[in-house]
Design a protein around this motif. Sequence first.
Motif, PDB file in Angstrom:
ATOM      1  N   TYR A  43       0.848  -1.192   0.000  1.00 23.07           N
ATOM      2  CA  TYR A  43       0.000   0.000   0.000  1.00 23.07           C
ATOM      3  C   TYR A  43       0.882   1.241   0.000  1.00 23.07           C
ATOM      4  O   TYR A  43       1.933   1.250   0.628  1.00 23.07           O
ATOM      5  CB  TYR A  43      -0.874   0.043   1.261  1.00 23.07           C
ATOM      6  CG  TYR A  43      -1.781  -1.151   1.403  1.00 23.07           C
ATOM      7  CD1 TYR A  43      -3.056  -1.138   0.862  1.00 23.07           C
ATOM      8  CD2 TYR A  43      -1.349  -2.287   2.068  1.00 23.07           C
ATOM      9  CE1 TYR A  43      -3.893  -2.240   0.995  1.00 23.07           C
ATOM     10  CE2 TYR A  43      -2.177  -3.394   2.200  1.00 23.07           C
ATOM     11  CZ  TYR A  43      -3.441  -3.363   1.662  1.00 23.07           C
ATOM     12  OH  TYR A  43      -4.256  -4.450   1.780  1.00 23.07           O
ATOM     13  N   ILE A  44       0.433   2.288  -0.685  1.00 19.39           N
ATOM     14  CA  ILE A  44       1.090   3.592  -0.615  1.00 19.39           C
ATOM     15  C   ILE A  44       0.066   4.539  -0.005  1.00 19.39           C
ATOM     16  O   ILE A  44      -1.069   4.650  -0.486  1.00 19.39           O
ATOM     17  CB  ILE A  44       1.532   4.112  -1.998  1.00 19.39           C
ATOM     18  CG1 ILE A  44       2.574   3.158  -2.589  1.00 19.39           C
ATOM     19  CG2 ILE A  44       2.088   5.535  -1.880  1.00 19.39           C
ATOM     20  CD1 ILE A  44       2.977   3.491  -4.015  1.00 19.39           C
ATOM     21  N   GLY A  45       0.460   5.189   1.080  1.00 17.80           N
ATOM     22  CA  GLY A  45      -0.444   6.088   1.775  1.00 17.80           C
ATOM     23  C   GLY A  45       0.140   7.487   1.886  1.00 17.80           C
ATOM     24  O   GLY A  45       1.344   7.682   1.838  1.00 17.80           O
ATOM     25  N   ARG A  57      -2.696   0.598  -4.161  1.00 17.35           N
ATOM     26  CA  ARG A  57      -2.524  -0.720  -3.549  1.00 17.35           C
ATOM     27  C   ARG A  57      -2.217  -1.733  -4.631  1.00 17.35           C
ATOM     28  O   ARG A  57      -2.612  -1.557  -5.778  1.00 17.35           O
ATOM     29  CB  ARG A  57      -3.733  -1.122  -2.722  1.00 17.35           C
ATOM     30  CG  ARG A  57      -5.012  -1.245  -3.497  1.00 17.35           C
ATOM     31  CD  ARG A  57      -6.200  -1.544  -2.609  1.00 17.35           C
ATOM     32  NE  ARG A  57      -6.468  -0.336  -1.839  1.00 17.35           N
ATOM     33  CZ  ARG A  57      -7.330  -0.240  -0.863  1.00 17.35           C
ATOM     34  NH1 ARG A  57      -8.027  -1.254  -0.518  1.00 17.35           N
ATOM     35  NH2 ARG A  57      -7.514   0.881  -0.220  1.00 17.35           N
ATOM     36  N   SER A  58      -1.503  -2.769  -4.251  1.00 14.73           N
ATOM     37  CA  SER A  58      -1.137  -3.809  -5.215  1.00 14.73           C
ATOM     38  C   SER A  58      -2.362  -4.616  -5.609  1.00 14.73           C
ATOM     39  O   SER A  58      -3.349  -4.675  -4.885  1.00 14.73           O
ATOM     40  CB  SER A  58      -0.054  -4.721  -4.623  1.00 14.73           C
ATOM     41  OG  SER A  58      -0.524  -5.366  -3.463  1.00 14.73           O
ATOM     42  N   ALA A  59      -2.271  -5.251  -6.776  1.00 13.56           N
ATOM     43  CA  ALA A  59      -3.379  -6.068  -7.273  1.00 13.56           C
ATOM     44  C   ALA A  59      -3.360  -7.476  -6.671  1.00 13.56           C
ATOM     45  O   ALA A  59      -4.206  -8.288  -6.980  1.00 13.56           O
ATOM     46  CB  ALA A  59      -3.308  -6.154  -8.800  1.00 13.56           C
ATOM     47  N   GLY A  60      -2.407  -7.749  -5.822  1.00 10.84           N
ATOM     48  CA  GLY A  60      -2.290  -9.062  -5.186  1.00 10.84           C
ATOM     49  C   GLY A  60      -1.025  -9.110  -4.355  1.00 10.84           C
ATOM     50  O   GLY A  60      -0.430  -8.061  -4.071  1.00 10.84           O
ATOM     51  N   LEU A  61      -0.602 -10.299  -3.986  1.00 16.52           N
ATOM     52  CA  LEU A  61       0.598 -10.442  -3.178  1.00 16.52           C
ATOM     53  C   LEU A  61       1.833 -10.104  -4.006  1.00 16.52           C
ATOM     54  O   LEU A  61       1.946 -10.496  -5.157  1.00 16.52           O
ATOM     55  CB  LEU A  61       0.695 -11.875  -2.651  1.00 16.52           C
ATOM     56  CG  LEU A  61      -0.452 -12.333  -1.757  1.00 16.52           C
ATOM     57  CD1 LEU A  61      -0.231 -13.765  -1.304  1.00 16.52           C
ATOM     58  CD2 LEU A  61      -0.616 -11.425  -0.565  1.00 16.52           C
ATOM     59  N   VAL A  62       2.740  -9.356  -3.406  1.00 19.35           N
ATOM     60  CA  VAL A  62       3.943  -8.899  -4.089  1.00 19.35           C
ATOM     61  C   VAL A  62       5.143  -9.686  -3.541  1.00 19.35           C
ATOM     62  O   VAL A  62       5.312  -9.818  -2.333  1.00 19.35           O
ATOM     63  CB  VAL A  62       4.158  -7.379  -3.846  1.00 19.35           C
ATOM     64  CG1 VAL A  62       5.445  -6.899  -4.479  1.00 19.35           C
ATOM     65  CG2 VAL A  62       2.968  -6.602  -4.389  1.00 19.35           C
TER      66      VAL A  62
END
Length: 67
Positions: A43-45, A57-62
């Motif tokens: 996530y980037i906040g 946010r990523s589309a899945g596990l990175v």
Amino acid sequence: MKEAGTIDRDAVAAALDHAKIAEGPGGPAEMAPGKRHCRMNMYIGVAKGGQYEIVARSAGLVDPKEC
């Protein structure tokens, strides 16, 4: 340690290679075999007035990328 059946470091590390959790603070996560790091959502906040707004946010596990 439960799965390894011992506190031996190498046995515990081998058991961790396929560890997963379905629900964590940032969602699901799983270990990357052989790396001893985990795949997880990213996530980037942006902080605004003491609160955080998630802007991406990523589309899945990175996969972990080691430096």
